[in-house]
Write a protein that holds these residues in place. Structure first.
Motif, PDB file in Angstrom:
ATOM      1  N   ASN A   3       7.247  -0.547  -1.360  1.00 61.38           N
ATOM      2  CA  ASN A   3       6.784  -0.762   0.184  1.00 61.38           C
ATOM      3  C   ASN A   3       6.302  -2.067   0.580  1.00 61.38           C
ATOM      4  OD1 ASN A   3       5.845   1.584  -1.119  1.00 61.38           O
ATOM      5  ND2 ASN A   3       3.913   1.524  -1.715  1.00 61.38           N
ATOM      6  N   LEU A   4       7.725  -2.423   1.035  1.00 60.77           N
ATOM      7  CA  LEU A   4       7.572  -3.436   2.571  1.00 60.77           C
ATOM      8  C   LEU A   4       8.291  -2.836   3.768  1.00 60.77           C
ATOM      9  CD1 LEU A   4      10.257  -5.510   0.705  1.00 60.77           C
ATOM     10  CD2 LEU A   4       8.162  -5.722   0.328  1.00 60.77           C
ATOM     11  N   VAL A   5       7.482  -3.481   4.444  1.00 58.32           N
ATOM     12  CA  VAL A   5       7.237  -2.882   5.786  1.00 58.32           C
ATOM     13  C   VAL A   5       8.631  -3.422   6.567  1.00 58.32           C
ATOM     14  CG1 VAL A   5       6.079  -2.919   8.525  1.00 58.32           C
ATOM     15  CG2 VAL A   5       4.517  -3.723   5.970  1.00 58.32           C
ATOM     16  N   SER A  23      -4.943   2.353 -10.711  1.00 66.43           N
ATOM     17  CA  SER A  23      -5.939   2.510  -9.261  1.00 66.43           C
ATOM     18  C   SER A  23      -7.110   2.470  -9.402  1.00 66.43           C
ATOM     19  CB  SER A  23      -5.524   4.161  -9.377  1.00 66.43           C
ATOM     20  OG  SER A  23      -3.840   4.697  -8.797  1.00 66.43           O
ATOM     21  N   ILE A  78      -8.322   1.136  -5.993  1.00 68.75           N
ATOM     22  CA  ILE A  78      -8.288   2.106  -4.886  1.00 68.75           C
ATOM     23  C   ILE A  78      -8.217   3.488  -4.947  1.00 68.75           C
ATOM     24  CG2 ILE A  78      -5.895   0.587  -3.870  1.00 68.75           C
ATOM     25  CD1 ILE A  78      -4.370   2.218  -5.137  1.00 68.75           C
ATOM     26  N   ASP A  79      -8.905   4.003  -5.875  1.00 71.37           N
ATOM     27  CA  ASP A  79      -9.774   5.059  -6.415  1.00 71.37           C
ATOM     28  C   ASP A  79     -10.956   4.604  -6.834  1.00 71.37           C
ATOM     29  OD1 ASP A  79      -9.532   7.711  -6.506  1.00 71.37           O
ATOM     30  OD2 ASP A  79      -7.822   7.759  -7.885  1.00 71.37           O
ATOM     31  N   PHE A 115       3.954  -3.057  -6.190  1.00 69.35           N
ATOM     32  CA  PHE A 115       4.860  -1.144  -5.958  1.00 69.35           C
ATOM     33  C   PHE A 115       5.669  -0.961  -6.597  1.00 69.35           C
ATOM     34  CE2 PHE A 115       1.971  -2.244  -2.344  1.00 69.35           C
ATOM     35  CZ  PHE A 115       0.980  -1.640  -2.993  1.00 69.35           C
ATOM     36  N   MET A 154       0.198   1.108   1.672  1.00 72.08           N
ATOM     37  CA  MET A 154       0.089  -0.057   1.473  1.00 72.08           C
ATOM     38  C   MET A 154      -0.423  -1.514   1.827  1.00 72.08           C
ATOM     39  SD  MET A 154       1.052  -3.055   2.367  1.00 72.08           S
ATOM     40  CE  MET A 154       2.525  -3.036   3.507  1.00 72.08           C
ATOM     41  N   ARG A 193       4.664 -11.482  -2.000  1.00 71.19           N
ATOM     42  CA  ARG A 193       3.264 -11.138  -1.578  1.00 71.19           C
ATOM     43  C   ARG A 193       2.008 -10.775  -2.184  1.00 71.19           C
ATOM     44  NH1 ARG A 193       4.677  -4.793   0.839  1.00 71.19           N
ATOM     45  NH2 ARG A 193       4.106  -4.577  -1.279  1.00 71.19           N
ATOM     46  N   HIS A 233       5.335   9.557  -2.559  1.00 69.33           N
ATOM     47  CA  HIS A 233       6.700   9.029  -3.424  1.00 69.33           C
ATOM     48  C   HIS A 233       7.320  11.047  -3.292  1.00 69.33           C
ATOM     49  CE1 HIS A 233       5.852   5.198  -5.309  1.00 69.33           C
ATOM     50  NE2 HIS A 233       4.411   5.619  -5.090  1.00 69.33           N
ATOM     51  N   LYS A 275       3.341   5.880   3.618  1.00 66.63           N
ATOM     52  CA  LYS A 275       3.448   4.689   2.429  1.00 66.63           C
ATOM     53  C   LYS A 275       2.374   3.471   2.722  1.00 66.63           C
ATOM     54  CE  LYS A 275       7.249   4.301   0.721  1.00 66.63           C
ATOM     55  NZ  LYS A 275       8.478   4.153  -0.307  1.00 66.63           N
ATOM     56  N   GLU A 276       3.233   3.352   4.355  1.00 67.28           N
ATOM     57  CA  GLU A 276       2.997   2.047   4.522  1.00 67.28           C
ATOM     58  C   GLU A 276       1.391   2.056   5.072  1.00 67.28           C
ATOM     59  OE1 GLU A 276       6.273   1.389   7.448  1.00 67.28           O
ATOM     60  OE2 GLU A 276       4.827   0.346   8.583  1.00 67.28           O
ATOM     61  N   ILE A 283      -6.378   6.223  -0.694  1.00 71.14           N
ATOM     62  CA  ILE A 283      -6.051   5.438  -1.078  1.00 71.14           C
ATOM     63  C   ILE A 283      -4.824   6.507  -2.384  1.00 71.14           C
ATOM     64  CG2 ILE A 283      -4.611   2.925  -1.263  1.00 71.14           C
ATOM     65  CD1 ILE A 283      -8.065   2.666  -0.304  1.00 71.14           C
ATOM     66  N   THR A 284      -4.909   6.397  -3.118  1.00 72.36           N
ATOM     67  CA  THR A 284      -3.856   6.848  -4.056  1.00 72.36           C
ATOM     68  C   THR A 284      -2.921   8.284  -2.942  1.00 72.36           C
ATOM     69  OG1 THR A 284      -5.748   7.658  -5.311  1.00 72.36           O
ATOM     70  CG2 THR A 284      -5.070   5.641  -6.408  1.00 72.36           C
ATOM     71  N   SER A 336       7.644   0.865  -5.565  1.00 69.60           N
ATOM     72  CA  SER A 336       8.755   1.763  -4.573  1.00 69.60           C
ATOM     73  C   SER A 336       8.760   0.286  -3.495  1.00 69.60           C
ATOM     74  CB  SER A 336       8.977   2.678  -3.846  1.00 69.60           C
ATOM     75  OG  SER A 336       7.033   3.196  -3.568  1.00 69.60           O
ATOM     76  N   LEU A 388      -0.895   7.472  -1.031  1.00 68.10           N
ATOM     77  CA  LEU A 388       0.429   6.458  -1.231  1.00 68.10           C
ATOM     78  C   LEU A 388       1.380   7.269  -2.434  1.00 68.10           C
ATOM     79  CD1 LEU A 388      -1.260   3.128  -3.249  1.00 68.10           C
ATOM     80  CD2 LEU A 388       1.117   3.270  -1.559  1.00 68.10           C
TER      81      LEU A 388
END
Ligand SMILES: Nc1ncnc2c1ncn2[C@@H]1O[C@H](COP(=O)(O)OP(=O)(O)OP(=O)(O)O)[C@@H](O)[C@H]1O
Ligand SMILES: [Mg+2]
Lengths: 232, 453
Positions: A103-105, A59, A64-65, A99, B349, A165, B452, B345-346, B444-445, A101, B448
């Motif tokens: 994470n597709l839309v 992350s 993203i962190d 990811f 992402m 993607r 889960h 979650k979206e 963001i984390t 899981s 996400l």
């Protein structure tokens, strides 16, 4: 400044990165003064037990962190100085995410899911989009599924779409946090093969985390992480 | 921006039931808004037309200085005299936007049938003005049957010499006068009343339409004049139900021993230019050397009834509109919150692969904006159908202090539609933005990981 064997700037440089979580009385040191350099074109695995800090490390590298202490350079850019918008743009242009899981839309087709990163990318001409999406689809072997919705695909297929993607805007680095954790062993090997293939073919750096020791021999570099400290 | 609308639309289709429920709440709220607004419009226009035309307020009313307060108490010094009427008439003739105008007397006194006397409040203008008002398209359109006279013809149809007056049904009962002038056979000899207590005199009273008006004239002398009840008039408001008399100006002028009037009413062709015409008339009258005061028809001082009713209506309408907006806002908040939770979650992402906060926020705002747009269209349809049904039902109701029952008519008004659209769209944008913003401000984390679990 460190240089890798090709004489290029490394894609990731972490110096003295620490991250601590506090949950009431307990303090968890998720990362303890981590120094790490990733070269371009490298295919690297982070291996460590559950709770060792793999996700935290990814992350922070993926912007993203943010770390509590230490410096993060992505493509030689100091990320601590960037605004939230600039960080977003940096992630979009330089980093691809895969990811656990997928994470597709769910409301978008395979094609449209792959298109997502391009929608906000100003550096890639619109005329190029279709060709890029088709190339990414072919790269992951999903070209016949472009109009399918994600819930019409198997787990392995979904992860392929997610890889497409992550690659469509040609990032310099792809980060994958346990990309195979939701897949069976056959699909796990197929996905690792695919990522290795693409790493060879397009030269994008890959960094993926796993706690599966069986995958170690397949990668060029292994980073071991334990209690927030790494040993290369 | 590309892709935004596509994603938003698909997301709306994703949870059809919730979309439908939220859309329905908005649509119903908007339809309610339109119907309430349409009813408000109808009553507002009705009261306006009633005040300006049948009450002969005109759009502008000219008084001598302090005349509004004192004309009826000290008419010799504060009412308009014959000369004033001439001066004002000449001034008004120079105004292009005037449809018609004339002197108006507002006076008090008693009506007598020879046995009983009841007090009256009389409104008088020239018969040509009564005719113009009766035939006015606005009166026909907004008051319709409301002002329709019962029996006989309106006073403008008769020679002022006979003293034609219109009285309310209530006053007719008090005076035991059932007949109107046209129903009385000509040449029938008058029957002496005799003892007012005897039943015979009651019958004699009912045989004609003749009454006497008694009043203190403006010169202080008691005065009386003969009058014929030619028709009935609706009072329009409760406090005039038993007391209103409508008469030709000349009749009241002779009753009050004057050539003047209480005030002078001016009706405009285009009332939207009220302010300009007020200024124009002020200028014209200033040059005459006499001091007059001019009032607008919606001035509380000359038409307190109208202004009071409108204030009450405005409060009621604002309250209902506010409740509707709140309900809509809550349902959007609710729906947007669920959407954000479902798609946490979206959001994570989207943010991870480089979508800026503002873009993700916009994704939700656009989604709910589109929903709102469709719902508003549906609301227009619902509102129109609802209005048609209500109008078709001819529901009658008796509003407070209006003496006659009104049918509930919904008059579509673009103003309330616009206000509703702005309020509802604003509520939608605010609700969806604030919910999406809250989600996008998180780490963001964090987003996400939350998904889960
Ligand atoms: N948001 C958080 N709040 C509190 N503690 C956290 C948070 N995220 C991670 N941690 C803690 O930090 C440590 C490292 O977590 P991290 O998720 O990076 O481990 P991991 O190696 O990815 O584990 P896994 O293999 O189970 O995914 C753990 O002890 C975890 O409990
Ligand atoms: Mg993890």
């Amino acid at each position: 400044m460190q240089k890798d064997h090709a004489g290029l700037q490394p894609i990731v440089q972490l110096t003295g990165v620490s991250k601590t979580y506090r949950l009431g009385q307990t303090v968890v040191e998720a990362l303890r003064t981590v120094d790490l350099t990733l070269a371009r074109r490298e295919f690297t695995a982070i291996i460590g037990p559950s709770g060792s800090g793999k996700s935290t490390l990814l992350s922070i590298i993926g912007c993203i962190d943010t770390p509590d202490r230490g410096r993060v350079l992505i493509d030689n850019i100091d990320t601590s100085r960037l605004s939230d918008n600039a960080l977003s743009d940096l992630r979009n242009e330089k980093i691809g995410f895969i990811f656990q899981s997928f994470n597709l839309v769910p409301v978008l087709t395979v094609y449209e899911n792959i298109e997502l990163p391009l929608l906000i990318n100003d550096t890639i001409a619109r005329a190029e989009h279709h060709a890029r999406i088709m190339t990414a689809l072919r790269d992951v072997g999903m070209e016949t599924y472009s109009t399918n919705l994600p819930d019409q695909l198997s787990g392995g297929q979904r992860q392929r779409v997610a890889i497409a993607r992550a690659l469509v805007q040609s990032p310099t680095l792809v980060l994958a946090d346990e990309p195979t954790a939701n897949l069976d062993s056959v699909n796990t090997h197929k996905i690792i093969d695919l990522m290795l293939d693409l790493n060879q073919k397009i030269g994008t750096s890959f960094l993926f985390s796993t706690h599966d020791e069986k995958l170690i021999d397949r990668v060029s570099r292994v980073i071991r992480i334990q209690d927030g400290s790494i040993s290369t | 921006m590309r892709g935004l609308f596509k994603i938003a639309l698909r997301n709306l289709m994703r949870s059809k039931r919730r979309t439908a429920a939220t859309g329905m709440a908005i649509a119903l709220g908007f339809a309610g808004f339109l119907i309430i607004g349409g009813f408000y419009e109808r009553v507002a226009r009705l009261l306006e037309v009633y005040t300006v035309y049948p009450l002969t307020s005109g759009h502008l009313q000219v008084y001598r200085r302090d005349g509004l307060r004192l004309a009826q108490i000290t008419p010799t010094t504060h009412a308009l005299d014959g000369e004033d009427l001439g001066i004002i008439k000449t001034a008004v003739q120079q105004m292009e936007n005037v449809e018609f105008s004339g002197g108006r007397i507002l006076g008090e006194g008693f009506v007598s049938n020879g046995c009983t006397m009841v007090p009256f409040i009389a409104i008088a203008t020239e018969p040509r003005i009564n005719r113009a008002i009766r035939d006015h398209p606005l009166v026909k359109r907004w008051l319709g049957t409301l002002m329709m006279v019962g029996k006989g013809r309106d006073i403008a149809a008769y020679d002022p010499v006979i003293g034609p007056i219109a009285i309310t049904p209530g006053m007719g009962r008090m005076l035991s006068k059932d007949l109107v002038y046209d129903q009385v056979p000509t040449g029938r000899p008058l029957v002496p009343l005799g003892d007012c207590q005897s039943p015979a005199s009651r019958n004699a009273l009912a045989l004609d339409a003749n009454v006497q008006l008694v009043a203190a004239a403006w010169d202080g002398i008691f005065s009386t004049t003969d009058a014929e009840i030619v028709t009935r008039t609706a009072a329009g408001q409760t406090d005039l139900e038993n007391t209103l008399v409508v008469a030709p100006l000349s009749l009241l002028q002779s009753l009050y021993h004057t050539e003047g009037a209480t005030s002078y009413s001016v009706w405009l062709k285009d009332p939207s230019k009220l302010k300009q015409d007020l200024a124009l008339l002020q200028g014209l009258l200033q040059r005459t050397g006499r001091t007059y005061e001019i009032f607008q028809w919606d001035d509380e001082r000359i038409n307190p009834y109208y202004v009071g009713q409108m204030k009450f209506m405005a409060v009621l309408f604002t309250f209902l509109a506010g409740v509707a907006s709140l309900v809509i806002m809550f349902s959007i908040f609710n729906s947007a919150t669920i959407a954000v939770i479902e798609r946490t979650k979206e959001i994570g992402m989207f943010r991870a692969i480089g979508f800026r906060r503002a873009y993700v926020e916009r994704l939700f705002v656009v989604e709910f904006f589109l929903l709102c747009l469709f719902a508003l269209l549906a609301g227009v349809l619902l509102g129109t159908v609802g209005a048609l049904i209500i109008n078709h039902l001819n529901l009658a109701y008796e509003p407070p202090s209006i003496a006659v029952p009104l049918t509930i008519v919904i008059v579509p008004s673009w103003k309330s539609a616009l206000a509703g659209t702005i309020i509802i769209t604003g509520a939608t944008l605010f609700a969806s933005f604030s919910v999406a913003r809250k989600a996008c401000r998180q780490q963001i984390t964090h987003i996400l990981n939350q998904a889960h679990r």
